[in-house]
Design an enzyme around this catalytic site. Sequence first.
Site, PDB file in Angstrom:
ATOM      1  N   LEU A 112      73.027  49.739 -23.182  1.00 54.76           N
ATOM      2  CA  LEU A 112      72.378  48.677 -22.817  1.00 54.76           C
ATOM      3  C   LEU A 112      70.816  49.247 -21.668  1.00 54.76           C
ATOM      4  CD1 LEU A 112      74.479  45.250 -22.689  1.00 54.76           C
ATOM      5  CD2 LEU A 112      73.541  46.183 -24.887  1.00 54.76           C
ATOM      6  N   SER A 159      70.232  53.756 -27.869  1.00 55.27           N
ATOM      7  CA  SER A 159      71.323  54.610 -29.250  1.00 55.27           C
ATOM      8  C   SER A 159      72.012  53.600 -29.335  1.00 55.27           C
ATOM      9  CB  SER A 159      71.421  55.333 -29.126  1.00 55.27           C
ATOM     10  OG  SER A 159      72.312  56.118 -27.919  1.00 55.27           O
TER      11      SER A 159
HETATM   12  P1  ADP Z   1      68.493  52.432 -18.566  1.00 58.13           P
HETATM   13  O1  ADP Z   1      68.009  53.764 -18.641  1.00 58.13           O
HETATM   14  O2  ADP Z   1      69.807  51.927 -18.710  1.00 58.13           O
HETATM   15  O3  ADP Z   1      67.371  51.027 -19.012  1.00 58.13           O
HETATM   16  P2  ADP Z   1      67.810  52.392 -15.557  1.00 58.13           P
HETATM   17  O4  ADP Z   1      68.630  53.316 -15.273  1.00 58.13           O
HETATM   18  O5  ADP Z   1      66.718  52.199 -16.212  1.00 58.13           O
HETATM   19  O6  ADP Z   1      69.261  51.513 -16.554  1.00 58.13           O
HETATM   20  O7  ADP Z   1      68.359  51.128 -14.135  1.00 58.13           O
HETATM   21  C1  ADP Z   1      69.285  50.576 -14.031  1.00 58.13           C
HETATM   22  C2  ADP Z   1      68.852  50.080 -12.876  1.00 58.13           C
HETATM   23  O8  ADP Z   1      70.709  49.291 -12.164  1.00 58.13           O
HETATM   24  C3  ADP Z   1      68.831  50.891 -11.570  1.00 58.13           C
HETATM   25  O9  ADP Z   1      67.827  49.833 -11.217  1.00 58.13           O
HETATM   26  C4  ADP Z   1      69.880  51.358 -10.910  1.00 58.13           C
HETATM   27  O10 ADP Z   1      69.085  50.952  -9.286  1.00 58.13           O
HETATM   28  C5  ADP Z   1      70.919  49.472 -10.949  1.00 58.13           C
HETATM   29  N1  ADP Z   1      71.544  49.663 -10.788  1.00 58.13           N
HETATM   30  C6  ADP Z   1      73.029  49.206  -9.997  1.00 58.13           C
HETATM   31  N2  ADP Z   1      74.318  49.976  -9.158  1.00 58.13           N
HETATM   32  C7  ADP Z   1      74.021  50.741 -10.816  1.00 58.13           C
HETATM   33  C8  ADP Z   1      74.850  51.894 -11.080  1.00 58.13           C
HETATM   34  N3  ADP Z   1      76.425  51.940 -10.633  1.00 58.13           N
HETATM   35  N4  ADP Z   1      74.902  53.021 -12.161  1.00 58.13           N
HETATM   36  C9  ADP Z   1      73.711  52.621 -12.501  1.00 58.13           C
HETATM   37  N5  ADP Z   1      72.592  52.420 -12.223  1.00 58.13           N
HETATM   38  C10 ADP Z   1      73.293  50.974 -11.408  1.00 58.13           C
END
Ligand code: ADP
Length: 200
Positions: free
Chosen positions: A33, A106
Amino acid sequence: MSDHIIPHSYQVSISHRKTLNGHNSLLLWFTGLSGSGKSTIANVVERKLFDLGIKTYTLDGDNIRKGLNKNLSFSPEDRAENIRRIAETANLMIDAGIVVLGAFVSPYKKDRQNIKAIVTEVNFVEIYVNTSIKECERRDVKGLYKKARAGEIKNMTGISAPYEAPENPDIEIKTERETVEDAAQRIVEYIIPKIKLQNE
Ligand code: ADP
């Protein structure tokens, strides 16, 4: 038309490029997501691979949706075409000898199967970044969930469009239980044997 396209035989092949690079190429596909953590984890994986001297490139919404695919919407048909073009781009990069990381929602199983068919199974590593919709909405990194709840975004995966979770991903990451660092390290350890050249 394609019947009349005869491939040219080039002197430099994929195996030459792999030998020069010192590693195999493949595609690491992060699905999950919006806000699940795909880009965050992919970023740390790429840094770790780069530090090991591995040639990498990350494809994501920023560099694809703003360029190659800027004419595509988020309708199911356009999402499928979006994925097809990304997979073909990744395939060229695999041919170029690069370890490609793709971080895209995806949401449709058949689109992900299509990617696997394009790059071939041996070159495809599916990574399911499994974060609950509740947590993604709480993070709301880009403010998209708020907009979707307000009806400003249509076809928002998890809210007004489906997400079909992978049934047998190569790696599953539950970000509510695993740190970014631990997840990235686990992915690197999984792929190192796969990108090692046979004769080493
Ligand atoms: P996506 O690319 O799936 O849309 P992002 O990587 O942009 O999501 O955002 C994920 C958010 O969740 C970031 O702000 C990240 O710091 C936070 N987060 C917190 N814990 C985790 C974790 N264990 N793994 C990945 N992201 C995390």
